[in-house]
Motif scaffolding. Structure first.
Motif, PDB file in Angstrom:
ATOM      1  N   ILE A  54       2.679 -12.303  -2.971  1.00 19.01           N
ATOM      2  CA  ILE A  54       3.380 -13.278  -3.707  1.00 19.01           C
ATOM      3  C   ILE A  54       2.640 -13.112  -5.256  1.00 19.01           C
ATOM      4  O   ILE A  54       3.576 -13.046  -6.274  1.00 19.01           O
ATOM      5  CB  ILE A  54       3.146 -14.433  -3.183  1.00 19.01           C
ATOM      6  N   ASP A  55       1.361 -12.972  -5.456  1.00 21.12           N
ATOM      7  CA  ASP A  55       0.602 -12.702  -6.707  1.00 21.12           C
ATOM      8  C   ASP A  55       0.636 -11.555  -7.291  1.00 21.12           C
ATOM      9  O   ASP A  55       0.977 -11.451  -8.651  1.00 21.12           O
ATOM     10  CB  ASP A  55      -0.906 -13.136  -6.384  1.00 21.12           C
ATOM     11  N   ASN A  56       0.999 -10.352  -6.762  1.00 20.57           N
ATOM     12  CA  ASN A  56       1.455  -9.165  -7.179  1.00 20.57           C
ATOM     13  C   ASN A  56       2.380  -8.357  -6.393  1.00 20.57           C
ATOM     14  O   ASN A  56       2.059  -7.570  -5.673  1.00 20.57           O
ATOM     15  CB  ASN A  56      -0.004  -8.440  -7.294  1.00 20.57           C
ATOM     16  N   PRO A  57       3.858  -8.650  -7.007  1.00 24.15           N
ATOM     17  CA  PRO A  57       4.850  -7.927  -6.143  1.00 24.15           C
ATOM     18  C   PRO A  57       4.606  -6.373  -5.867  1.00 24.15           C
ATOM     19  O   PRO A  57       5.258  -5.669  -5.172  1.00 24.15           O
ATOM     20  CB  PRO A  57       6.115  -8.290  -6.811  1.00 24.15           C
ATOM     21  N   ASN A  58       4.003  -5.811  -7.204  1.00 22.09           N
ATOM     22  CA  ASN A  58       3.760  -4.420  -7.087  1.00 22.09           C
ATOM     23  C   ASN A  58       2.933  -3.835  -5.837  1.00 22.09           C
ATOM     24  O   ASN A  58       3.083  -2.592  -5.481  1.00 22.09           O
ATOM     25  CB  ASN A  58       3.069  -3.903  -8.213  1.00 22.09           C
ATOM     26  N   ARG A  59       2.115  -4.756  -5.222  1.00 27.84           N
ATOM     27  CA  ARG A  59       1.465  -4.423  -4.154  1.00 27.84           C
ATOM     28  C   ARG A  59       1.945  -4.585  -2.657  1.00 27.84           C
ATOM     29  O   ARG A  59       1.543  -4.620  -1.585  1.00 27.84           O
ATOM     30  CB  ARG A  59       0.101  -5.227  -4.053  1.00 27.84           C
ATOM     31  N   SER A  60       3.316  -5.070  -2.789  1.00 27.64           N
ATOM     32  CA  SER A  60       4.152  -5.504  -1.300  1.00 27.64           C
ATOM     33  C   SER A  60       4.366  -4.031  -0.830  1.00 27.64           C
ATOM     34  O   SER A  60       4.442  -2.863  -1.509  1.00 27.64           O
ATOM     35  CB  SER A  60       5.479  -6.004  -1.821  1.00 27.64           C
ATOM     36  N   SER A  61       4.504  -4.126   0.602  1.00 29.28           N
ATOM     37  CA  SER A  61       4.888  -2.946   1.098  1.00 29.28           C
ATOM     38  C   SER A  61       5.617  -3.140   2.457  1.00 29.28           C
ATOM     39  O   SER A  61       5.899  -4.067   2.829  1.00 29.28           O
ATOM     40  CB  SER A  61       3.499  -2.277   1.610  1.00 29.28           C
ATOM     41  N   HIS A  62       6.310  -2.122   2.693  1.00 34.34           N
ATOM     42  CA  HIS A  62       7.121  -2.000   4.167  1.00 34.34           C
ATOM     43  C   HIS A  62       6.962  -0.896   4.624  1.00 34.34           C
ATOM     44  O   HIS A  62       6.762   0.269   4.075  1.00 34.34           O
ATOM     45  CB  HIS A  62       8.539  -2.655   4.099  1.00 34.34           C
ATOM     46  N   PHE A  63       6.933  -0.783   6.291  1.00 34.82           N
ATOM     47  CA  PHE A  63       6.652   0.481   7.089  1.00 34.82           C
ATOM     48  C   PHE A  63       7.108   0.202   8.482  1.00 34.82           C
ATOM     49  O   PHE A  63       6.871  -0.655   8.754  1.00 34.82           O
ATOM     50  CB  PHE A  63       5.343   1.029   6.744  1.00 34.82           C
ATOM     51  N   PRO A  64       7.363   1.393   9.041  1.00 34.55           N
ATOM     52  CA  PRO A  64       7.479   1.327  10.589  1.00 34.55           C
ATOM     53  C   PRO A  64       6.147   1.239  11.041  1.00 34.55           C
ATOM     54  O   PRO A  64       5.132   1.794  10.427  1.00 34.55           O
ATOM     55  CB  PRO A  64       8.028   2.688  10.962  1.00 34.55           C
ATOM     56  N   TYR A  65       5.981   0.382  12.158  1.00 32.01           N
ATOM     57  CA  TYR A  65       4.544   0.253  12.770  1.00 32.01           C
ATOM     58  C   TYR A  65       4.322   0.949  14.091  1.00 32.01           C
ATOM     59  O   TYR A  65       5.457   0.639  14.934  1.00 32.01           O
ATOM     60  CB  TYR A  65       4.369  -1.257  12.971  1.00 32.01           C
ATOM     61  N   VAL A  66       3.448   1.896  14.083  1.00 31.95           N
ATOM     62  CA  VAL A  66       3.268   2.637  15.457  1.00 31.95           C
ATOM     63  C   VAL A  66       1.809   1.932  15.915  1.00 31.95           C
ATOM     64  O   VAL A  66       0.900   2.188  15.159  1.00 31.95           O
ATOM     65  CB  VAL A  66       3.212   3.773  15.181  1.00 31.95           C
TER      66      VAL A  66
END
Length: 69
Positions: A54-66
């Motif tokens: 929320i504070d730094n959207p550039n640090r957001s991420s998404h990924f497949p989780y294994v």
């Protein structure tokens, strides 16, 4: 896939406000299980994760989780 995970998560957690968490960044974590493989053949998984900073959207991420075995 990111939008589907955020819009219709199986689980979602936020670390704020949480006085027991030393991490001051406000992050919401979304978890979603999809039917079928969403990754590579080497790391097959149907699990997807989104970390929305929320504070730094550039640090957001998404990924497949294994999960580790």
């Amino acid at each position: 896939m990111r939008q589907e995970t955020i819009s219709n998560p199986d689980k979602a957690f936020s670390n704020w406000p949480n006085p027991n968490n030393p991490n001051t960044m406000r992050i919401t974590k979304y978890y979603k299980e999809f039917n079928g493989n969403i990754s590579t053949l080497d790391t097959p998984t149907g699990s997807h994760r989104v970390f929305d900073n929320i504070d730094n959207p550039n640090r957001s991420s998404h990924f497949p989780y294994v999960p580790r075995k």
